[in-house]
Scaffold this active site. Structure first.
Site, PDB file in Angstrom:
ATOM      1  N   ALA A  42       0.844  -1.198   0.000  1.00  0.00           N
ATOM      2  CA  ALA A  42       0.000   0.000   0.000  1.00  0.00           C
ATOM      3  C   ALA A  42       0.874   1.240   0.000  1.00  0.00           C
ATOM      4  CB  ALA A  42      -0.935  -0.004   1.211  1.00  0.00           C
ATOM      5  N   ASP A  43       0.289   2.326  -0.455  1.00  0.00           N
ATOM      6  CA  ASP A  43       0.960   3.619  -0.400  1.00  0.00           C
ATOM      7  C   ASP A  43      -0.098   4.685  -0.167  1.00  0.00           C
ATOM      8  OD1 ASP A  43       3.520   5.124  -0.711  1.00  0.00           O
ATOM      9  OD2 ASP A  43       2.377   6.132  -2.289  1.00  0.00           O
TER      10      ASP A  43
END
Length: 280
Positions: free
Chosen positions: A137-138
């Site tokens: 994720a970012d």
């Protein structure tokens, strides 16, 4: 608005706290576990996809303790308890250096895809067995003009970042989190894995009545030093926020509902035999 004095140079200890995460990424026991008095934590969700990966290698391609806690659900929020506690933590070694000229949703998606694919490639043949699931994720914060705000690099930048969020566009800004889930396929079909991606957007309104003194005081707690946008809505940073439009856990760093849906897709759907019509 009064001027506030901040150091000309970053303080010596202003660095990512999450670099000190335990190597094995083990989560603490849930509150209310056996042997402790008090409310008992809810049981994990009993779903086919989660049962299929139970006891197998699940890799989180992120050093963020908040994402690990959301998946383990040491803190209980509105989406229930996913219960992925035995996570292996393998942060991607790739630099996050994509151009900020990209639209924020493309920036986070490409960054999360790079994290996922690099960690998947690095762990697919590592012992004791191939991973059953890789999650990456970012998260970034974007101003109303589309300027991407990541983690502050100094106390001065931290203060300026929070003032920008307070003063521009009536305090409104957006939080984007991209999530990528990857799982190996049982059948030898190129490229050998299933991948699902999702970008979630939440609008957040910074409280415009927050004073410069409160911003500086919050910055010096260092709670927001390792967070995109410079604040943690799940902690003391909530005093800076008036309201949100969208999912709370997305602002924390991982939209759980979407993540669970992607886990179900990569774990179950690619491996379900497809019906083939009989050919006469």
């Amino acid at each position: 608005m009064s001027d506030i004095k901040t150091p000309l140079e970053p303080p010596p200890a202003y660095e990512d706290d999450h670099k000190h995460t335990a190597a094995n990424g083990s989560a603490a026991p849930a509150q209310g576990a056996t042997g402790a008095r008090g409310p008992r934590a809810p049981l994990p969700l009993n779903l086919p996809a989660l049962n299929m990966i139970k006891g197998k290698r699940i890799i989180l391609a992120s050093a963020s303790p908040r994402r690990r806690q959301l998946l383990a659900q040491q803190t209980i929020i509105q989406h229930g308890w996913i219960g992925l506690t035995n996570l292996e933590i393998h942060p991607s070694p790739l630099p996050e250096d994509l151009s900020h000229a990209l639209p924020p949703f493309q920036y986070v998606l490409q960054t999360a895809q790079q994290k996922a694919t690099s960690v998947y490639a690095a762990t697919i043949d590592s012992p004791p067995e191939e991973p059953a699931l890789v999650i990456a994720a970012d998260t970034v914060i974007s101003t109303h003009l589309g300027e991407i705000l990541e983690k502050p690099r100094s106390e001065r930048e931290h203060v300026e970042m929070l003032k920008k969020l307070r003063d521009e566009s009536g305090g409104w800004h957006k939080v984007y989190t991209a999530v990528v889930c990857m799982a190996p396929l049982d059948t030898p079909i190129d490229p050998g894995y299933a991948m699902e991606t999702h970008v979630e957007e939440t609008a957040v309104k910074f409280d415009q009545s927050v004073t410069d003194d409160l911003i500086l005081s919050y910055v010096r707690t260092r709670e927001g030093a390792d967070k995109a946008g410079g604040y943690g809505i799940q902690g003391l940073g909530t005093i800076l926020i008036e309201k949100i439009d969208g999912t709370f856990d997305n602002v924390v760093g991982l939209p759980l509902r979407a993540t669970l849906q992607m886990i179900e897709k990569v774990v179950i759907e690619p491996n379900v035999p497809q019906e083939v019509d009989n050919v006469l």
